[in-house]
Design a protein around this motif. Sequence first.
Motif, PDB file in Angstrom:
ATOM      1  N   ARG A 163      -6.305 -12.616   5.330  1.00 48.54           N
ATOM      2  CA  ARG A 163      -6.800 -11.672   4.312  1.00 48.54           C
ATOM      3  C   ARG A 163      -5.957 -11.763   3.047  1.00 48.54           C
ATOM      4  O   ARG A 163      -6.486 -11.723   1.929  1.00 48.54           O
ATOM      5  CB  ARG A 163      -6.793 -10.241   4.867  1.00 48.54           C
ATOM      6  CG  ARG A 163      -7.814  -9.991   5.983  1.00 48.54           C
ATOM      7  CD  ARG A 163      -7.983  -8.510   6.256  1.00 48.54           C
ATOM      8  NE  ARG A 163      -6.731  -7.856   6.584  1.00 48.54           N
ATOM      9  CZ  ARG A 163      -6.238  -7.752   7.824  1.00 48.54           C
ATOM     10  NH1 ARG A 163      -6.898  -8.281   8.842  1.00 48.54           N
ATOM     11  NH2 ARG A 163      -5.098  -7.133   8.043  1.00 48.54           N
ATOM     12  N   VAL A 164      -4.646 -11.892   3.195  1.00 46.14           N
ATOM     13  CA  VAL A 164      -3.767 -12.032   2.032  1.00 46.14           C
ATOM     14  C   VAL A 164      -4.123 -13.306   1.262  1.00 46.14           C
ATOM     15  O   VAL A 164      -4.196 -13.317   0.023  1.00 46.14           O
ATOM     16  CB  VAL A 164      -2.287 -12.045   2.466  1.00 46.14           C
ATOM     17  CG1 VAL A 164      -1.378 -12.488   1.319  1.00 46.14           C
ATOM     18  CG2 VAL A 164      -1.871 -10.657   2.954  1.00 46.14           C
ATOM     19  N   ALA A 165      -4.367 -14.399   1.992  1.00 43.10           N
ATOM     20  CA  ALA A 165      -4.739 -15.658   1.342  1.00 43.10           C
ATOM     21  C   ALA A 165      -6.066 -15.498   0.594  1.00 43.10           C
ATOM     22  O   ALA A 165      -6.237 -16.021  -0.521  1.00 43.10           O
ATOM     23  CB  ALA A 165      -4.841 -16.771   2.375  1.00 43.10           C
ATOM     24  N   ASN A 166      -7.006 -14.762   1.172  1.00 48.73           N
ATOM     25  CA  ASN A 166      -8.297 -14.544   0.517  1.00 48.73           C
ATOM     26  C   ASN A 166      -8.130 -13.735  -0.776  1.00 48.73           C
ATOM     27  O   ASN A 166      -8.777 -14.022  -1.785  1.00 48.73           O
ATOM     28  CB  ASN A 166      -9.247 -13.828   1.464  1.00 48.73           C
ATOM     29  CG  ASN A 166     -10.632 -13.635   0.863  1.00 48.73           C
ATOM     30  OD1 ASN A 166     -11.280 -14.587   0.479  1.00 48.73           O
ATOM     31  ND2 ASN A 166     -11.061 -12.388   0.768  1.00 48.73           N
ATOM     32  N   ILE A 167      -7.242 -12.745  -0.745  1.00 46.27           N
ATOM     33  CA  ILE A 167      -6.978 -11.965  -1.957  1.00 46.27           C
ATOM     34  C   ILE A 167      -6.350 -12.855  -3.030  1.00 46.27           C
ATOM     35  O   ILE A 167      -6.734 -12.815  -4.206  1.00 46.27           O
ATOM     36  CB  ILE A 167      -6.066 -10.760  -1.636  1.00 46.27           C
ATOM     37  CG1 ILE A 167      -6.772  -9.793  -0.682  1.00 46.27           C
ATOM     38  CG2 ILE A 167      -5.660 -10.032  -2.916  1.00 46.27           C
ATOM     39  CD1 ILE A 167      -5.857  -8.750  -0.062  1.00 46.27           C
ATOM     40  N   MET A 168      -5.383 -13.674  -2.617  1.00 44.51           N
ATOM     41  CA  MET A 168      -4.770 -14.604  -3.577  1.00 44.51           C
ATOM     42  C   MET A 168      -5.810 -15.561  -4.144  1.00 44.51           C
ATOM     43  O   MET A 168      -5.782 -15.895  -5.335  1.00 44.51           O
ATOM     44  CB  MET A 168      -3.646 -15.397  -2.910  1.00 44.51           C
ATOM     45  CG  MET A 168      -2.296 -14.717  -2.979  1.00 44.51           C
ATOM     46  SD  MET A 168      -0.928 -15.837  -2.583  1.00 44.51           S
ATOM     47  CE  MET A 168      -0.807 -16.851  -4.052  1.00 44.51           C
ATOM     48  N   PHE A 169      -6.722 -16.020  -3.300  1.00 46.46           N
ATOM     49  CA  PHE A 169      -7.783 -16.924  -3.762  1.00 46.46           C
ATOM     50  C   PHE A 169      -8.598 -16.272  -4.876  1.00 46.46           C
ATOM     51  O   PHE A 169      -8.900 -16.903  -5.898  1.00 46.46           O
ATOM     52  CB  PHE A 169      -8.666 -17.301  -2.575  1.00 46.46           C
ATOM     53  CG  PHE A 169      -9.943 -18.002  -2.967  1.00 46.46           C
ATOM     54  CD1 PHE A 169      -9.908 -19.269  -3.539  1.00 46.46           C
ATOM     55  CD2 PHE A 169     -11.172 -17.396  -2.761  1.00 46.46           C
ATOM     56  CE1 PHE A 169     -11.086 -19.919  -3.901  1.00 46.46           C
ATOM     57  CE2 PHE A 169     -12.350 -18.035  -3.121  1.00 46.46           C
ATOM     58  CZ  PHE A 169     -12.303 -19.303  -3.688  1.00 46.46           C
ATOM     59  N   GLN A 170      -8.957 -14.993  -4.684  1.00 51.63           N
ATOM     60  CA  GLN A 170      -9.739 -14.295  -5.708  1.00 51.63           C
ATOM     61  C   GLN A 170      -8.952 -14.160  -7.012  1.00 51.63           C
ATOM     62  O   GLN A 170      -9.515 -14.289  -8.103  1.00 51.63           O
ATOM     63  CB  GLN A 170     -10.145 -12.908  -5.187  1.00 51.63           C
ATOM     64  CG  GLN A 170     -11.014 -12.925  -3.939  1.00 51.63           C
ATOM     65  CD  GLN A 170     -12.387 -13.511  -4.167  1.00 51.63           C
ATOM     66  OE1 GLN A 170     -12.822 -13.669  -5.300  1.00 51.63           O
ATOM     67  NE2 GLN A 170     -13.077 -13.857  -3.089  1.00 51.63           N
ATOM     68  N   MET A 171      -7.641 -13.930  -6.911  1.00 53.85           N
ATOM     69  CA  MET A 171      -6.808 -13.814  -8.108  1.00 53.85           C
ATOM     70  C   MET A 171      -6.684 -15.157  -8.822  1.00 53.85           C
ATOM     71  O   MET A 171      -6.755 -15.233 -10.056  1.00 53.85           O
ATOM     72  CB  MET A 171      -5.425 -13.271  -7.733  1.00 53.85           C
ATOM     73  CG  MET A 171      -5.454 -11.854  -7.187  1.00 53.85           C
ATOM     74  SD  MET A 171      -3.873 -11.332  -6.466  1.00 53.85           S
ATOM     75  CE  MET A 171      -2.895 -11.115  -7.948  1.00 53.85           C
ATOM     76  N   MET A 172      -6.503 -16.232  -8.051  1.00 50.35           N
ATOM     77  CA  MET A 172      -6.397 -17.563  -8.653  1.00 50.35           C
ATOM     78  C   MET A 172      -7.711 -17.970  -9.306  1.00 50.35           C
ATOM     79  O   MET A 172      -7.732 -18.610 -10.356  1.00 50.35           O
ATOM     80  CB  MET A 172      -5.995 -18.574  -7.579  1.00 50.35           C
ATOM     81  CG  MET A 172      -4.584 -18.351  -7.044  1.00 50.35           C
ATOM     82  SD  MET A 172      -4.269 -19.246  -5.496  1.00 50.35           S
ATOM     83  CE  MET A 172      -4.143 -20.922  -6.094  1.00 50.35           C
ATOM     84  N   LYS A 173      -8.818 -17.579  -8.673  1.00 56.51           N
ATOM     85  CA  LYS A 173     -10.136 -17.878  -9.238  1.00 56.51           C
ATOM     86  C   LYS A 173     -10.330 -17.128 -10.560  1.00 56.51           C
ATOM     87  O   LYS A 173     -10.884 -17.670 -11.530  1.00 56.51           O
ATOM     88  CB  LYS A 173     -11.215 -17.483  -8.230  1.00 56.51           C
ATOM     89  CG  LYS A 173     -12.505 -18.241  -8.373  1.00 56.51           C
ATOM     90  CD  LYS A 173     -13.437 -18.030  -7.192  1.00 56.51           C
ATOM     91  CE  LYS A 173     -13.769 -16.571  -6.980  1.00 56.51           C
ATOM     92  NZ  LYS A 173     -15.007 -16.367  -6.189  1.00 56.51           N
TER      93      LYS A 173
END
Length: 448
Positions: free
Chosen positions: A53-63
Motif C-alpha cells: 500500500r505504501v508503494a502504491n501511494i508513492m506510485f501515485q505521488m511519482m505519477k
Amino acid sequence: MKKQAASNRVLVQPERGKSMYDYILPVSNKDIISIAKRAFNLVDPRLMGHGERVANIMFQMMKAEGGYTPVQMRNLLTLAVLHDIGAYKTDEIDHMVEFETKHVWNHSIYGYLFLDYFSLFKELSKVVLFHHSSWKQLENMADVSEPVKKAAQMLQLADRLDIYFENPKNRMGREPFLTYLERERDRKFSSEVIDLLLDTPLVPPSCDYIGISPQFDRIMETVPFTEEEKESILQMLIYAIDFRSPHTVTHTITTSVISSELAILLCGQKHAVNDVMCGAMLHDLGKIGIPVEILEYPGKLSPQAMNVMRNHVNLTEYILGDSVSDAVKNIALRHHEKLDGSGYPRGLRAADLNVPQRIVAIADIVSALTGTRSYKGAYSKNRTLGVLTGMAEQGLLDSGIVGLLVERYDEIMDSVREKTGPLLEKYQEMQDRYWEILYQLEEKEGEP
C-alpha cells in the motif's frame, strides 16, 4: 526451465565481484516481490499489506510529479515494498504503527544496512535510513543528495498516510489529516511532497484509498529484474531472517553450500543442481514468522513450542505460494521429511522423496549439527558423521548420500568455511555500523 546437457562439474567459481553462487531462480518481478510481501506479512499482523500500500501511494505521488523513468519508478517502488525489512530485527513495531511515532531508528538502520550490503539498490539505501527523519533534519544534511531527501520524504508521508487510514477510527477523518499536514508543513514534511500528495486521488472525501492501482502492477512489470537483481533481493530477504541472531547467521549458506556440492556430484545436470541450490536457499523462509524466543530457546522445546517451530515449513509454503516451480518448492518444503515416514509436516516416505529433496534434508542436519546455537556448541566432525550414519542405519536418511558426504566431508566443509567466512565478517561489520549510525542519528535528533 530448459533442460541442459549433463556435466561432471556444472557450477563454476564466479568472477570477482559476482555472486558466490551461479544459480538462477526463474521468477518474474511480480513473483519475487510477492515472496517478499508474504514474508513481511508474517512479521506482525499489523504490517499485513503495508509495504504494497505504501508503494502504491508513492506510485501515485511519482505519477503526479512526472519525469521518472520506468527503471527509476520500478526501483523506488521496490524499495517502498521492502522499506520495513529491518522490522523483524527490532521490538519497535508497536511504535512503528503509531501515527505520531518517535524514536524508530532501529528498523530504519537495519533496513538501510541490508540494502547497502546485500542489494543492487545500494544508491537508494539511504532513502530507507531516513524515512522517519523530519524535513527539518533532512534539509540541512549536506551529505545526502536531493533526490534521496525527496524520496525519503515521499516514503515517510506514504507510510504515515497508510498508518493513519488503516486505523478504523480514522477512516472518515480526512479533515483532521489535512490539518495535520498543514501543521507539519516544512517541519516534518516538505511543502513539495505534501503538495504532491494533495495532487493525487489518495485523499478523497471518503478516504477509501486502499485499492491497489492496476497501473502500479503494470509499472512493476515494465522493466524485468535481471538475474543479479532478483538474486540480490532474495539474498537480502534470506539474510534478514538468518541475521536474527549470531547463531543463525550462516545456517542458510552452510545448508546451500553442502547441498550444491552434493548435487554437483549426484544430480549431474545443471538445471537439477540449480533447483537444489534454489530450494536450499529458500528452505527456512518461514522462520521469519516464528518468535525468536522459540528459535533461540536455550534447551529442549515443550511439545507446544515444538509445534510452533515445526510450523515454519507451512509458513514457507505460504511465502513461496505459486511464485516458484513445484520442483524448487518441494525441495524447500521437504527438508524435515524422513525416509521412514517419521518426519514432518506430511510424514512422507522414501517413495515420495527424490534425490534433490534428500540432499537438502541431509545438508540441513549437517548445518544444524556443525553450527552453534544458544543451547549447544558446534559438533566435531566425528560426532557429526556419527549422528548422520546412525540416522542412515535407522532408515531415516539416504545411506548413499550420507556415504558420499562422509567420503567428501573435509572437502565440502572447506568450501563451507570459504563461503561463510565473508558473511560472518559482514555480519560483525553490520553490527558495528549499526551502533555507529544510531549514535549519529540520535545526536542529530537532539540538535535544535
